[in-house]
Design a protein around this motif. Structure first.
Motif, mmCIF file in Angstrom:
data_model
loop_
_atom_site.group_PDB
_atom_site.id
_atom_site.type_symbol
_atom_site.label_atom_id
_atom_site.label_comp_id
_atom_site.label_asym_id
_atom_site.label_seq_id
_atom_site.Cartn_x
_atom_site.Cartn_y
_atom_site.Cartn_z
ATOM 1 N N MET A 121 45.794 18.195 7.220
ATOM 2 C CA MET A 121 45.622 18.485 8.109
ATOM 3 C C MET A 121 44.580 17.481 8.585
ATOM 4 S SD MET A 121 43.686 22.668 8.972
ATOM 5 C CE MET A 121 44.006 23.625 6.862
ATOM 6 N N ARG A 122 44.615 17.160 9.975
ATOM 7 C CA ARG A 122 43.628 16.323 10.669
ATOM 8 C C ARG A 122 42.036 16.350 11.473
ATOM 9 N NH1 ARG A 122 46.850 13.619 15.010
ATOM 10 N NH2 ARG A 122 47.496 16.019 15.560
ATOM 11 N N LYS A 123 41.820 15.530 11.367
ATOM 12 C CA LYS A 123 39.879 15.912 11.758
ATOM 13 C C LYS A 123 40.369 14.732 12.634
ATOM 14 C CE LYS A 123 37.963 17.171 7.812
ATOM 15 N NZ LYS A 123 37.059 16.617 6.860
ATOM 16 N N THR B 4 36.868 14.048 16.061
ATOM 17 C CA THR B 4 35.718 14.719 16.186
ATOM 18 C C THR B 4 36.067 14.445 17.760
ATOM 19 O OG1 THR B 4 35.115 13.207 15.099
ATOM 20 C CG2 THR B 4 33.128 14.039 16.925
ATOM 21 N N THR C 144 33.131 18.337 15.055
ATOM 22 C CA THR C 144 34.422 17.439 13.780
ATOM 23 C C THR C 144 35.056 18.652 13.445
ATOM 24 O OG1 THR C 144 32.776 15.900 12.915
ATOM 25 C CG2 THR C 144 35.078 16.585 12.318
ATOM 26 N N VAL C 145 36.407 18.811 14.285
ATOM 27 C CA VAL C 145 37.360 20.089 13.852
ATOM 28 C C VAL C 145 38.437 19.402 13.215
ATOM 29 C CG1 VAL C 145 36.262 21.851 15.226
ATOM 30 C CG2 VAL C 145 38.143 19.115 15.926
ATOM 31 N N GLU C 146 39.259 19.734 12.261
ATOM 32 C CA GLU C 146 40.328 19.916 11.937
ATOM 33 C C GLU C 146 41.662 20.700 12.785
ATOM 34 O OE1 GLU C 146 40.043 21.457 7.392
ATOM 35 O OE2 GLU C 146 38.621 20.480 7.149
ATOM 36 N N PRO D 151 44.653 22.352 13.257
ATOM 37 C CA PRO D 151 45.571 22.917 11.576
ATOM 38 C C PRO D 151 47.412 22.548 11.753
ATOM 39 C CG PRO D 151 44.944 24.994 13.145
ATOM 40 C CD PRO D 151 44.715 23.329 13.359
ATOM 41 N N THR D 152 47.694 22.435 10.203
ATOM 42 C CA THR D 152 49.511 21.067 10.758
ATOM 43 C C THR D 152 50.538 21.817 11.531
ATOM 44 O OG1 THR D 152 49.542 22.253 8.616
ATOM 45 C CG2 THR D 152 49.168 20.305 8.659
ATOM 46 N N GLU E 75 50.878 20.498 15.213
ATOM 47 C CA GLU E 75 50.827 19.054 15.720
ATOM 48 C C GLU E 75 51.441 18.651 16.935
ATOM 49 O OE1 GLU E 75 49.617 16.739 13.748
ATOM 50 O OE2 GLU E 75 48.318 17.946 12.808
ATOM 51 N N GLU F 209 43.634 10.316 13.241
ATOM 52 C CA GLU F 209 43.232 10.615 12.798
ATOM 53 C C GLU F 209 41.850 9.984 12.634
ATOM 54 O OE1 GLU F 209 41.922 13.282 9.501
ATOM 55 O OE2 GLU F 209 43.799 13.112 10.131
ATOM 56 N N ASN F 210 40.828 11.365 13.139
ATOM 57 C CA ASN F 210 39.103 10.612 13.503
ATOM 58 C C ASN F 210 39.115 10.321 14.085
ATOM 59 O OD1 ASN F 210 38.488 11.193 10.494
ATOM 60 N ND2 ASN F 210 39.059 9.581 10.190
#
Length: 138
Positions: free
Chosen positions: A1-3, A5, A38-40, A42-43, A46, A69-70
């Motif tokens: 999972m990517r995070k 902001t 900051t949230v993730e 879900p894969t 995508e 990412e980030n």
């Protein structure tokens, strides 16, 4: 999972409403005035899009594939539509005076202004409803 902001700067308008952040048709989170989260992602999401929403209006969509990412995403209200557009309602009084033929200007000009006023209001709440919020990456 990517995070990622999500940031919503403090605004003087829409301050009592939270912005709903959507992935596709599903709510990811809500942002209050001046909040950063900051949230993730879900894969399985995508290939979806990210969008902000307030009541029936919202923002344009961003492809999640284009977000790194980030990365920081800023969600802010459209200043013209949220601050200036309600003032156009004040024109309704002037238009009414023209239509009632109070000799300020001709009645035909008042009717023309009223038709333009209705077109602008109708376009704002239907055609341009995805322009009320701006969402951008930083």
């Amino acid at each position: 999972m990517r995070k990622i902001t999500l940031n919503r700067p403090k605004e003087s308008f829409n301050k009592n409403y939270s912005y709903e952040i959507l992935i596709g048709d599903h709510t990811l989170t809500e942002l209050n005035n001046g909040e950063e989260k900051t949230v993730e992602i879900p894969t399985e999401s995508e290939n979806q899009t990210l969008k902000a929403k307030i009541q029936w209006c919202g923002s344009e969509e961003i492809e999640l594939q284009n977000i790194k990412e980030n990365e920081k995403i800023i969600v802010i209200g459209n200043k013209f539509l949220n601050r200036k557009m309600p003032l156009i309602g004040a024109m309704l009084t002037i238009i009414a005076l023209m239509i009632l033929n109070l000799k300020i200007v001709s009645k035909n000009i008042g009717i023309g202004f009223f038709i333009i006023f209705l077109i602008v209001i109708f376009g704002t709440i239907t055609v341009w409803r995805n322009k009320w919020l701006n969402i951008k990456t930083e």
